[in-house]
Each structure stands twice: as C-alpha cells, then as structure tokens.
Design a protein around this motif. Structure first.
Motif, PDB file in Angstrom:
ATOM      1  N   GLN A   1      44.029  41.017  46.187  1.00  0.00           N
ATOM      2  CA  GLN A   1      43.368  39.821  46.698  1.00  0.00           C
ATOM      3  C   GLN A   1      43.524  38.656  45.722  1.00  0.00           C
ATOM      4  O   GLN A   1      43.756  37.517  46.139  1.00  0.00           O
ATOM      5  CB  GLN A   1      41.883  40.102  46.947  1.00  0.00           C
ATOM      6  N   GLN A   2      43.400  38.936  44.450  1.00  0.00           N
ATOM      7  CA  GLN A   2      43.534  37.895  43.435  1.00  0.00           C
ATOM      8  C   GLN A   2      44.932  37.283  43.452  1.00  0.00           C
ATOM      9  O   GLN A   2      45.082  36.064  43.430  1.00  0.00           O
ATOM     10  CB  GLN A   2      43.238  38.504  42.051  1.00  0.00           C
ATOM     11  N   LEU A   3      45.958  38.144  43.498  1.00  0.00           N
ATOM     12  CA  LEU A   3      47.328  37.632  43.551  1.00  0.00           C
ATOM     13  C   LEU A   3      47.557  36.818  44.822  1.00  0.00           C
ATOM     14  O   LEU A   3      48.172  35.751  44.788  1.00  0.00           O
ATOM     15  CB  LEU A   3      48.331  38.782  43.468  1.00  0.00           C
ATOM     16  N   SER A   4      47.063  37.331  45.936  1.00  0.00           N
ATOM     17  CA  SER A   4      47.233  36.642  47.216  1.00  0.00           C
ATOM     18  C   SER A   4      46.547  35.276  47.195  1.00  0.00           C
ATOM     19  O   SER A   4      47.111  34.275  47.642  1.00  0.00           O
ATOM     20  CB  SER A   4      46.662  37.511  48.339  1.00  0.00           C
ATOM     21  N   ALA A   5      45.334  35.203  46.646  1.00  0.00           N
ATOM     22  CA  ALA A   5      44.600  33.938  46.570  1.00  0.00           C
ATOM     23  C   ALA A   5      45.320  32.920  45.692  1.00  0.00           C
ATOM     24  O   ALA A   5      45.199  31.712  45.906  1.00  0.00           O
ATOM     25  CB  ALA A   5      43.191  34.190  46.035  1.00  0.00           C
ATOM     26  N   MET A   6      46.073  33.389  44.731  1.00  0.00           N
ATOM     27  CA  MET A   6      46.813  32.487  43.837  1.00  0.00           C
ATOM     28  C   MET A   6      48.193  32.136  44.383  1.00  0.00           C
ATOM     29  O   MET A   6      48.944  31.412  43.747  1.00  0.00           O
ATOM     30  CB  MET A   6      46.979  33.138  42.467  1.00  0.00           C
ATOM     31  N   GLY A   7      48.515  32.705  45.550  1.00  0.00           N
ATOM     32  CA  GLY A   7      49.816  32.442  46.151  1.00  0.00           C
ATOM     33  C   GLY A   7      50.953  33.177  45.456  1.00  0.00           C
ATOM     34  O   GLY A   7      52.118  32.809  45.608  1.00  0.00           O
ATOM     35  N   LYS A   8      50.620  34.212  44.714  1.00  0.00           N
ATOM     36  CA  LYS A   8      51.648  34.993  44.011  1.00  0.00           C
ATOM     37  C   LYS A   8      52.042  36.184  44.875  1.00  0.00           C
ATOM     38  O   LYS A   8      51.254  36.664  45.694  1.00  0.00           O
ATOM     39  CB  LYS A   8      51.124  35.459  42.657  1.00  0.00           C
ATOM     40  N   PRO A   9      53.260  36.679  44.691  1.00  0.00           N
ATOM     41  CA  PRO A   9      53.689  37.839  45.489  1.00  0.00           C
ATOM     42  C   PRO A   9      52.852  39.078  45.177  1.00  0.00           C
ATOM     43  O   PRO A   9      52.489  39.316  44.030  1.00  0.00           O
ATOM     44  CB  PRO A   9      55.146  38.045  45.068  1.00  0.00           C
ATOM     45  N   VAL A  10      52.547  39.811  46.224  1.00  0.00           N
ATOM     46  CA  VAL A  10      51.763  41.040  46.077  1.00  0.00           C
ATOM     47  C   VAL A  10      52.712  42.223  46.258  1.00  0.00           C
ATOM     48  O   VAL A  10      53.284  42.390  47.330  1.00  0.00           O
ATOM     49  CB  VAL A  10      50.625  41.096  47.120  1.00  0.00           C
ATOM     50  N   PRO A  11      52.875  43.036  45.211  1.00  0.00           N
ATOM     51  CA  PRO A  11      53.794  44.176  45.325  1.00  0.00           C
ATOM     52  C   PRO A  11      53.322  45.188  46.364  1.00  0.00           C
ATOM     53  O   PRO A  11      52.124  45.345  46.587  1.00  0.00           O
ATOM     54  CB  PRO A  11      53.794  44.802  43.934  1.00  0.00           C
ATOM     55  N   GLU A  12      54.278  45.861  46.975  1.00  0.00           N
ATOM     56  CA  GLU A  12      53.967  46.906  47.955  1.00  0.00           C
ATOM     57  C   GLU A  12      53.539  48.177  47.220  1.00  0.00           C
ATOM     58  O   GLU A  12      53.768  48.343  46.048  1.00  0.00           O
ATOM     59  CB  GLU A  12      55.211  47.202  48.803  1.00  0.00           C
ATOM     60  N   GLY A  13      52.928  49.092  47.944  1.00  0.00           N
ATOM     61  CA  GLY A  13      52.545  50.384  47.372  1.00  0.00           C
ATOM     62  C   GLY A  13      51.052  50.470  47.127  1.00  0.00           C
ATOM     63  O   GLY A  13      50.322  49.492  47.274  1.00  0.00           O
ATOM     64  N   ASP A  14      50.618  51.653  46.743  1.00  0.00           N
ATOM     65  CA  ASP A  14      49.180  51.857  46.576  1.00  0.00           C
ATOM     66  C   ASP A  14      48.729  51.769  45.125  1.00  0.00           C
ATOM     67  O   ASP A  14      47.589  52.015  44.814  1.00  0.00           O
ATOM     68  CB  ASP A  14      48.772  53.212  47.155  1.00  0.00           C
ATOM     69  N   LYS A  15      49.619  51.411  44.202  1.00  0.00           N
ATOM     70  CA  LYS A  15      49.249  51.272  42.800  1.00  0.00           C
ATOM     71  C   LYS A  15      48.645  49.903  42.566  1.00  0.00           C
ATOM     72  O   LYS A  15      48.844  48.964  43.327  1.00  0.00           O
ATOM     73  CB  LYS A  15      50.461  51.465  41.892  1.00  0.00           C
TER      74      LYS A  15
END
Length: 193
Positions: free
Chosen positions: A103-117
């Motif tokens: 959520q933090q990365l998404s709110a900053m407009g940064k790419p969110v890596p895939e996977g459950d880690k």
C-alpha cells in the motif's frame, strides 16, 4: 548395534563379557548420539535463518517447530506463547507487513513487485559461535549463538531503511518423532546500529 553383537558373541562363546568394554561402548554410543544431535540442531537453526531470509514463515512453523502447545518465540521484552500466538506473530504479522509495504509503495506511485513476499523487507541473520548442550537423556537440548543481523525495509519516504543488530539467539529444542524441533526461541539484542 555393533556393541550388542560383540557382547553377545563374547557371552555365547563362553568368554566372560568385559564390563569395562561394555561401559566404554555405552559411552561411545552416547557420544555419537550427542554428536548427531549437535549436527541436527545446527542444521535446524540454519533452516530457521534461511526461512527468515526467504520469509517462509509458514513452512518454518510446519517443518521446524515443535507441535507442542507450549512453544515460545520471544524477542526482547515481547513473548508469544503457544501455537496460535507464535503463528500470529510469524505468519499473520508478516502478511500485514507485506500488505502495508504494498500500500505504501502504491500510494507513492512506485512499482509494487508481484508475489507474496514483503517488498523491500530483508532480514539476514549470520549466526556463529554456537554453544549447544544436549540433555543426558538425549530428548532435549539448549543452545545459544551470536548473531549479526541486517534488516532492511521501506521507510516512510519510500526509500530503503536499514538497521544492524548484534544479538544472541538462544533456543531450547526437543526431539519429536526422531527429529529435532524448535521448542522455545529467544532473541536478545545487545547492540543496534
């Protein structure tokens, strides 16, 4: 097994069994049992460290922890007692940490890596100088390691934040169904940098 055959052969042939030999063989069996336990506990702690690095907490609990209800994971002043409490800390807290980082990365407009880690989260523990004592009955053991831990996570600004800790890892282990398992685990942080 070899000792039993040797003693049987001596008694069967009419030779008196050497009780000194019998005692020496019993001591050798105990030393071998303790050496095997030491090796297995070292591998168990290494598996624990690898699971932390890879964030495989569910696997760690299933494969390497005791199934007893009185397991404990303690870190500093916090202690989690029992299967459910340890699972909440290890598995559920890790899932929440992962979701918060996403959520933090998404709110900053940064790419969110895939996977459950957990993105940006690393916990690398280098353990050494083990001191392990195996109980005389060979059913329980305790040990302590020095640990150099390096952790990283995403800071509030979206950049990587790192921390190092010099600590002691201690544990009590129990033999279950022929395999050593983690019974109680404690971390004591000595220096944070």
């Amino acid at each position: 097994e070899i000792a039993a055959h040797l003693l049987y052969a001596m008694e069967y042939t009419g030779q008196p069994a050497d009780r000194t030999l019998e005692a020496r063989l019993e001591q050798a069996k105990r030393r071998i049992m303790k050496a095997e336990a030491y090796r297995e506990i070292m591998n168990l702690m290494s598996a624990h460290v690898h699971c932390c690095l890879n964030q495989d907490y569910e696997e760690e609990l299933e494969k390497y922890w005791s199934k007893r209800e009185d397991i404990v994971y303690a870190n500093g002043a916090l202690a989690y007692v029992g299967q459910q409490a340890v699972r909440r800390y290890y598995v559920e807290a890790a899932k929440r940490r992962s979701e918060q980082a996403r959520q933090q990365l998404s709110a900053m407009g940064k790419p969110v890596p895939e996977g459950d880690k957990t993105p940006g989260y690393k916990n690398m523990n280098l353990i050494g100088t083990p001191y392990i004592e195996i109980a005389e009955d060979g059913l329980t053991a305790q040990g302590i390691w020095m640990a150099h831990s390096f952790m990283g996570c995403i800071g509030e600004d979206g950049n990587l934040k790192t921390q190092g800790v010099l600590s002691r890892y201690s544990g009590e282990f129990i033999l279950e169904d022929g395999q050593w398992k983690i019974w109680h685990r404690r971390n004591y942080a000595d220096v944070v940098f």
